[in-house]
Design a protein around this motif. Structure first.
Motif, mmCIF file in Angstrom:
data_model
loop_
_atom_site.group_PDB
_atom_site.id
_atom_site.type_symbol
_atom_site.label_atom_id
_atom_site.label_comp_id
_atom_site.label_asym_id
_atom_site.label_seq_id
_atom_site.Cartn_x
_atom_site.Cartn_y
_atom_site.Cartn_z
ATOM 1 N N ALA A 57 -1.384 -4.570 -7.426
ATOM 2 C CA ALA A 57 -0.434 -3.387 -7.220
ATOM 3 C C ALA A 57 -1.179 -2.398 -7.090
ATOM 4 O O ALA A 57 -0.297 -1.307 -6.980
ATOM 5 N N ASP A 58 -2.317 -2.107 -6.457
ATOM 6 C CA ASP A 58 -3.271 -1.136 -6.165
ATOM 7 C C ASP A 58 -3.347 -0.049 -7.053
ATOM 8 O O ASP A 58 -3.220 1.202 -6.870
ATOM 9 N N PHE A 59 -3.647 -0.239 -8.388
ATOM 10 C CA PHE A 59 -3.804 0.609 -9.496
ATOM 11 C C PHE A 59 -5.397 0.756 -9.354
ATOM 12 O O PHE A 59 -6.248 0.356 -8.902
ATOM 13 N N GLU A 60 -5.664 2.164 -9.766
ATOM 14 C CA GLU A 60 -7.163 2.618 -9.908
ATOM 15 C C GLU A 60 -7.754 1.870 -11.051
ATOM 16 O O GLU A 60 -7.340 2.189 -12.075
ATOM 17 N N ARG A 101 4.005 -9.998 -14.134
ATOM 18 C CA ARG A 101 4.685 -9.296 -13.089
ATOM 19 C C ARG A 101 4.797 -7.810 -13.176
ATOM 20 O O ARG A 101 4.843 -7.141 -14.170
ATOM 21 N N VAL A 102 4.643 -7.358 -11.969
ATOM 22 C CA VAL A 102 4.861 -5.784 -12.082
ATOM 23 C C VAL A 102 6.124 -5.251 -11.056
ATOM 24 O O VAL A 102 6.151 -5.630 -10.088
ATOM 25 N N TYR A 103 6.985 -4.427 -11.565
ATOM 26 C CA TYR A 103 8.054 -3.929 -10.877
ATOM 27 C C TYR A 103 7.724 -2.369 -10.586
ATOM 28 O O TYR A 103 6.968 -1.635 -11.242
ATOM 29 N N GLY A 104 7.954 -2.108 -9.320
ATOM 30 C CA GLY A 104 7.783 -0.506 -8.797
ATOM 31 C C GLY A 104 8.552 -0.420 -7.515
ATOM 32 O O GLY A 104 9.285 -1.103 -6.905
ATOM 33 N N ASN A 105 8.110 0.804 -6.853
ATOM 34 C CA ASN A 105 8.493 1.048 -5.487
ATOM 35 C C ASN A 105 7.537 0.459 -4.460
ATOM 36 O O ASN A 105 6.462 0.696 -4.259
ATOM 37 N N ARG A 106 8.175 -0.206 -3.639
ATOM 38 C CA ARG A 106 7.245 -1.290 -2.597
ATOM 39 C C ARG A 106 6.985 -0.285 -1.586
ATOM 40 O O ARG A 106 7.617 0.417 -0.949
ATOM 41 N N PRO A 107 5.372 -0.210 -1.548
ATOM 42 C CA PRO A 107 4.873 0.447 -0.238
ATOM 43 C C PRO A 107 5.035 -0.224 0.843
ATOM 44 O O PRO A 107 5.350 -0.971 1.172
ATOM 45 N N GLU A 108 4.515 0.397 1.804
ATOM 46 C CA GLU A 108 4.486 0.025 3.293
ATOM 47 C C GLU A 108 3.395 -0.837 3.522
ATOM 48 O O GLU A 108 3.387 -1.402 4.597
ATOM 49 N N TYR A 109 2.616 -1.391 2.565
ATOM 50 C CA TYR A 109 1.403 -2.115 2.566
ATOM 51 C C TYR A 109 1.472 -3.178 1.741
ATOM 52 O O TYR A 109 2.144 -2.956 0.713
ATOM 53 N N ARG A 110 0.521 -4.119 1.547
ATOM 54 C CA ARG A 110 0.371 -5.326 0.518
ATOM 55 C C ARG A 110 -1.095 -5.566 0.426
ATOM 56 O O ARG A 110 -1.776 -5.313 1.337
ATOM 57 N N VAL A 111 -1.443 -5.880 -0.913
ATOM 58 C CA VAL A 111 -2.978 -5.878 -1.065
ATOM 59 C C VAL A 111 -2.901 -7.526 -1.194
ATOM 60 O O VAL A 111 -2.198 -8.221 -1.989
ATOM 61 N N GLU A 112 -4.190 -8.311 -0.642
ATOM 62 C CA GLU A 112 -4.309 -9.571 -0.781
ATOM 63 C C GLU A 112 -5.632 -9.696 -1.431
ATOM 64 O O GLU A 112 -6.593 -9.166 -0.883
#
Length: 268
Positions: A159-162, A216-227
């Motif tokens: 989810a790209d949290f810091e 599961r994490v819900y939120g506003n989908r960004p233009e990229y994804r993290v693998e």
């Protein structure tokens, strides 16, 4: 009659996922200063039949329906296996992850795993179960909580949290690839700390059954994804030290200077 406050959209966390229950409404405010100047001008000119079209300011809500609905996408779903765990260990994983179930993480919010989960004690519902202690496996109250923090950690990465604080185990674990794990101690010890450094709200849901532990994490989908990608650069690293324990009961060694292998070590 014209003036009315805007209404923000409202998101409710149901048992299974976040839902938009109240749609937003715009507010309105009459431009009274403009109206006053128009009336004064009519008095000056002496016009009897003039018609004034009122000027109304549109006030947008702080949270619109579109913004709220856009933040309800399922961004991440991560699972780890608890199939081979004991009932007590599954209970501990479930209890720890349940503290994050139906939780909203707001912009700028700093979260500590240990503070959310609390002390791992029998009084708080935790059971005795196998757990990693350094480079050995022992039994302790709260055994399995590290699988909860690891499953959460992988979801946070995707989810790209810091990530503010995270420590790995001293040995490889069976439920996550190398570098994907996050070990935790009790309150005041090793911790998993993360920050929502975005301008949106994230919603967390967790579940543990007989097979898997899931986040599961819900939120506003960004233009990229993290693998996530785990790369092992060196393996089969043998330990440099031996753990020597004196056999006081004579079960394995006959003489004081005799060394008997009790258990094979695990390579790094």
């Amino acid at each position: 009659k014209i003036d009315c406050d805007p209404v923000d959209a409202e998101v409710v966390l149901t048992a299974t996922q976040p839902e938009l229950v109240t749609r937003s409404k715009d507010g309105y405010k009459l431009d009274t200063e403009w109206l006053k100047s128009e009336i004064v001008e009519l008095i000056k000119t002496g016009s009897d039949n003039a018609v004034i079209a009122l000027q109304v300011e549109n006030i947008e809500p702080a949270v619109s329906s579109n913004e709220a609905a856009g933040g309800l996408d399922l961004l991440v779903e991560v699972s780890t296996s608890v199939k081979d765990s004991t009932a007590n260990r599954r209970k501990n994983v479930d209890l720890a992850l349940s503290k994050f179930n139906g939780v909203a993480i707001y912009p700028g919010q700093l979260v500590s795993f240990n503070e959310v989960v609390g002390k791992r004690t029998k009084k708080n519902g935790f059971k005795e179960a196998p757990e990693y202690d350094g480079t050995t496996v022992t039994t302790g109250v709260g055994g399995g909580v590290c699988q909860a923090s690891t499953t959460l950690y992988m979801a946070l990465l995707k989810a790209d949290f810091e990530i503010i604080q995270r420590q790995p185990h001293n040995m490889t674990i069976g439920y996550a690839k190398p570098s994907f794990d996050a070990t935790v101690g009790d309150v005041g010890g090793k911790d998993l700390v993360f920050l929502n450094d975005t301008d949106q709200v994230f919603y967390f849901y967790t579940d543990v059954d007989s097979e898997t532990a899931s986040v599961r994490v819900y939120g506003n989908r960004p233009e990229y994804r993290v693998e996530l990608k785990s790369v092992v650069v060196t393996k089969n690293i043998h330990a440099k030290e031996k753990n020597i324990v004196k056999d006081t009961e004579g079960k394995y060694a006959w003489y004081e200077d005799e060394i008997v292998l009790y258990k094979e070590g695990k390579t790094g």
